[in-house]
Design a protein around this motif. Structure first.
Motif, PDB file in Angstrom:
ATOM      1  N   LEU A 160       0.847  -1.188   0.000  1.00  0.00           N
ATOM      2  CA  LEU A 160       0.000   0.000   0.000  1.00  0.00           C
ATOM      3  C   LEU A 160       0.885   1.242   0.000  1.00  0.00           C
ATOM      4  N   ASP A 161       0.802   2.035  -1.062  1.00  0.00           N
ATOM      5  CA  ASP A 161       1.635   3.228  -1.211  1.00  0.00           C
ATOM      6  C   ASP A 161       0.766   4.477  -1.023  1.00  0.00           C
ATOM      7  N   GLU A 162       0.827   5.081   0.161  1.00  0.00           N
ATOM      8  CA  GLU A 162       0.036   6.273   0.509  1.00  0.00           C
ATOM      9  C   GLU A 162      -1.454   6.069   0.179  1.00  0.00           C
ATOM     10  N   PRO A 163      -2.063   4.982   0.633  1.00  0.00           N
ATOM     11  CA  PRO A 163      -3.438   4.677   0.195  1.00  0.00           C
ATOM     12  C   PRO A 163      -4.491   5.638   0.730  1.00  0.00           C
ATOM     13  N   THR A 164      -4.225   6.313   1.852  1.00  0.00           N
ATOM     14  CA  THR A 164      -5.248   7.198   2.431  1.00  0.00           C
ATOM     15  C   THR A 164      -5.001   8.666   2.113  1.00  0.00           C
ATOM     16  N   LEU A 165      -4.045   8.957   1.228  1.00  0.00           N
ATOM     17  CA  LEU A 165      -3.746  10.341   0.881  1.00  0.00           C
ATOM     18  C   LEU A 165      -4.984  11.018   0.293  1.00  0.00           C
ATOM     19  N   GLY A 166      -5.380  12.129   0.878  1.00  0.00           N
ATOM     20  CA  GLY A 166      -6.519  12.880   0.368  1.00  0.00           C
ATOM     21  C   GLY A 166      -7.873  12.403   0.842  1.00  0.00           C
ATOM     22  N   LEU A 167      -7.916  11.368   1.688  1.00  0.00           N
ATOM     23  CA  LEU A 167      -9.195  10.870   2.171  1.00  0.00           C
ATOM     24  C   LEU A 167      -9.669  11.682   3.375  1.00  0.00           C
ATOM     25  N   ASP A 168     -10.990  11.816   3.513  1.00  0.00           N
ATOM     26  CA  ASP A 168     -11.512  12.500   4.692  1.00  0.00           C
ATOM     27  C   ASP A 168     -11.447  11.560   5.899  1.00  0.00           C
ATOM     28  N   VAL A 169     -11.780  12.085   7.072  1.00  0.00           N
ATOM     29  CA  VAL A 169     -11.631  11.329   8.317  1.00  0.00           C
ATOM     30  C   VAL A 169     -12.465  10.052   8.307  1.00  0.00           C
ATOM     31  N   VAL A 170     -13.688  10.118   7.808  1.00  0.00           N
ATOM     32  CA  VAL A 170     -14.582   8.959   7.806  1.00  0.00           C
ATOM     33  C   VAL A 170     -14.050   7.872   6.871  1.00  0.00           C
ATOM     34  N   ALA A 171     -13.643   8.269   5.657  1.00  0.00           N
ATOM     35  CA  ALA A 171     -13.130   7.294   4.690  1.00  0.00           C
ATOM     36  C   ALA A 171     -11.822   6.678   5.182  1.00  0.00           C
ATOM     37  N   LYS A 172     -10.967   7.500   5.795  1.00  0.00           N
ATOM     38  CA  LYS A 172      -9.689   6.990   6.302  1.00  0.00           C
ATOM     39  C   LYS A 172      -9.916   5.960   7.397  1.00  0.00           C
ATOM     40  N   ARG A 173     -10.852   6.236   8.288  1.00  0.00           N
ATOM     41  CA  ARG A 173     -11.129   5.294   9.371  1.00  0.00           C
ATOM     42  C   ARG A 173     -11.659   3.979   8.811  1.00  0.00           C
ATOM     43  N   ALA A 174     -12.566   4.044   7.845  1.00  0.00           N
ATOM     44  CA  ALA A 174     -13.109   2.823   7.244  1.00  0.00           C
ATOM     45  C   ALA A 174     -12.006   2.018   6.568  1.00  0.00           C
ATOM     46  N   PHE A 175     -11.103   2.717   5.878  1.00  0.00           N
ATOM     47  CA  PHE A 175     -10.002   2.050   5.178  1.00  0.00           C
ATOM     48  C   PHE A 175      -9.108   1.317   6.175  1.00  0.00           C
ATOM     49  N   LEU A 176      -8.718   1.997   7.245  1.00  0.00           N
ATOM     50  CA  LEU A 176      -7.803   1.398   8.217  1.00  0.00           C
ATOM     51  C   LEU A 176      -8.449   0.243   8.964  1.00  0.00           C
ATOM     52  N   GLU A 177      -9.730   0.362   9.271  1.00  0.00           N
ATOM     53  CA  GLU A 177     -10.412  -0.730   9.955  1.00  0.00           C
ATOM     54  C   GLU A 177     -10.485  -1.975   9.070  1.00  0.00           C
ATOM     55  N   ALA A 178     -10.767  -1.771   7.802  1.00  0.00           N
ATOM     56  CA  ALA A 178     -10.799  -2.906   6.871  1.00  0.00           C
ATOM     57  C   ALA A 178      -9.420  -3.534   6.756  1.00  0.00           C
ATOM     58  N   LEU A 179      -8.395  -2.699   6.757  1.00  0.00           N
ATOM     59  CA  LEU A 179      -7.022  -3.188   6.635  1.00  0.00           C
ATOM     60  C   LEU A 179      -6.616  -4.015   7.849  1.00  0.00           C
ATOM     61  N   MET A 180      -6.905  -3.510   9.054  1.00  0.00           N
ATOM     62  CA  MET A 180      -6.508  -4.225  10.266  1.00  0.00           C
ATOM     63  C   MET A 180      -7.272  -5.534  10.415  1.00  0.00           C
ATOM     64  N   PHE A 181      -8.542  -5.551   9.992  1.00  0.00           N
ATOM     65  CA  PHE A 181      -9.311  -6.795  10.061  1.00  0.00           C
ATOM     66  C   PHE A 181      -8.709  -7.850   9.149  1.00  0.00           C
ATOM     67  N   CYS A 182      -8.296  -7.423   7.966  1.00  0.00           N
ATOM     68  CA  CYS A 182      -7.667  -8.351   7.013  1.00  0.00           C
ATOM     69  C   CYS A 182      -6.428  -8.975   7.627  1.00  0.00           C
ATOM     70  N   ASN A 183      -5.563  -8.148   8.234  1.00  0.00           N
ATOM     71  CA  ASN A 183      -4.313  -8.659   8.775  1.00  0.00           C
ATOM     72  C   ASN A 183      -4.543  -9.549   9.989  1.00  0.00           C
ATOM     73  N   SER A 184      -5.629  -9.319  10.728  1.00  0.00           N
ATOM     74  CA  SER A 184      -5.879 -10.102  11.940  1.00  0.00           C
ATOM     75  C   SER A 184      -6.397 -11.497  11.625  1.00  0.00           C
ATOM     76  N   VAL A 185      -7.041 -11.677  10.488  1.00  0.00           N
ATOM     77  CA  VAL A 185      -7.635 -12.983  10.188  1.00  0.00           C
ATOM     78  C   VAL A 185      -6.854 -13.761   9.136  1.00  0.00           C
ATOM     79  N   ASP A 186      -5.872 -13.149   8.496  1.00  0.00           N
ATOM     80  CA  ASP A 186      -5.151 -13.812   7.413  1.00  0.00           C
ATOM     81  C   ASP A 186      -3.655 -13.894   7.699  1.00  0.00           C
ATOM     82  N   ALA A 187      -2.988 -14.672   6.865  1.00  0.00           N
ATOM     83  CA  ALA A 187      -1.536 -14.733   6.924  1.00  0.00           C
ATOM     84  C   ALA A 187      -0.921 -13.699   5.983  1.00  0.00           C
ATOM     85  N   CYS A 188      -1.727 -12.774   5.506  1.00  0.00           N
ATOM     86  CA  CYS A 188      -1.257 -11.770   4.552  1.00  0.00           C
ATOM     87  C   CYS A 188      -0.265 -10.819   5.215  1.00  0.00           C
TER      88      CYS A 188
END
Length: 316
Positions: A160-188
């Motif tokens: 991920l190369d600067e994936p949240t650049l230019g995002l508002d607070v709500v979109a950034k939070r949704a992005f990060l939550e989706a990202l952390m959930f992915c890492n917690s359940v996968d070997a990714c």
């Protein structure tokens, strides 16, 4: 550090150099990123982060040295290895005229391991409908769809190369939550590049600091913060000049009549050193990751001209 087999690294570079004339984008970079967890790469503009990604993904040929990703040379990435890598950058480009459902169908045909349930779950954070056209989406919604498609590939490595650049607070939070959930359940394994230290503190397990194409530091973020200490004291002007020349001093700043001194790799008795320089009212304070990283990155850069008695260095 214990020896780790090569297969336990998702990224390995050895003396990796990328040079344009006299300019080095990467300089003798030797880096090993272990499998698992979220690894954050930080650095000032021009530090070599995007150049490193271009080499790793096979888009750029280095001037010298070697680079491997998922145990294959980056110069000879097979379609099979490319299919195990997800990539999201800050542009979030998709064909403006296409509907989201059609974009997703096109991506799904390219990846045999496509996980539609994962796509639906991630995209659900962003309330995007399949019949919507790309042109109708906000920047945050595009970022969410790109992340959802990358995760649906079931990647072994997600970059991920600067994936949240230019995002508002709500979109950034949704992005990060989706990202952390992915890492917690996968070997990714996730390699995450950002200038936003609050994001790094929230998501990263490992901190990689690049400066001018070279590796400056790699450890857990809290371990790096423990290496940096902040001392606040009433110091005479002559002492400030003398302290600035000391190798352990990262940065000095004068605020409200007191001098803030950021110190690297010294023990808890550094107050005695400051007292020896004539300091009064010495105290130490915790340091945020943002301040610690910025102090390290600005140490070797030329300081701007001093502005009277306002600041010793005007880095913040």
């Amino acid at each position: 550090m214990r020896s780790i087999a090569a297969s336990e690294y998702v990224v390995e570079t050895e003396a990796l150099t990328l040079q344009y004339g006299r300019k080095f984008a990467l300089k003798d970079l030797s880096l090993r990123v272990p499998r698992g967890r979220i690894h954050a790469i930080v650095g000032a503009n021009g530090a070599g982060k995007s150049s490193l990604f271009r080499v790793l993904l096979g888009f750029q040929t280095p001037s010298s040295g070697s680079a491997r990703i998922l145990d294959q040379s980056c110069a000879q990435l097979s379609p099979e290895v490319r299919g195990r890598i997800g990539f999201v950058n800050d542009e979030h480009t998709m064909p403006e005229w296409m509907r989201i459902g059609d974009v997703v169908a096109m991506q799904r045909r390219q990846y045999p391991q496509w996980d539609q349930a994962r796509f639906d779950e991630t995209a659900g954070h962003f309330n995007v409908l399949p019949e919507q056209k790309v042109a109708q989406l906000s920047r945050g919604e595009r970022a969410g769809i790109n992340l959802a498609m990358a995760l649906a590939q079931s990647p072994e490595l997600l970059i991920l190369d600067e994936p949240t650049l230019g995002l508002d607070v709500v979109a950034k939070r949704a992005f990060l939550e989706a990202l952390m959930f992915c890492n917690s359940v996968d070997a990714c394994t996730i390699i995450y590049c950002s200038h936003q230290m609050e994001e790094i503190e929230r998501v990263a397990d490992n901190l990689i600091i690049l400066e001018r194409g070279e590796l400056k530091h790699m450890s857990a973020p809290d371990e790096f913060c423990e290496r940096v200490s902040l001392w606040v004291a009433d110091l005479p002007a002559a002492a400030v000049t003398a302290l600035r020349a000391r190798p352990e001093v990262l940065l000095l700043q004068k605020l409200d009549g007191l001098v803030h001194v950021l110190i690297l790799d010294r023990d808890a008795q550094y107050g005695e050193v400051l007292t020896g320089f004539g300091a009064r009212h010495v105290q130490t304070m915790p340091v945020s990751l943002d301040r610690a990283v910025n102090a390290l990155l600005t140490r070797d850069h030329a300081a701007p001209a001093e502005e009277g008695a306002g600041h010793v260095r005007t880095q913040w």
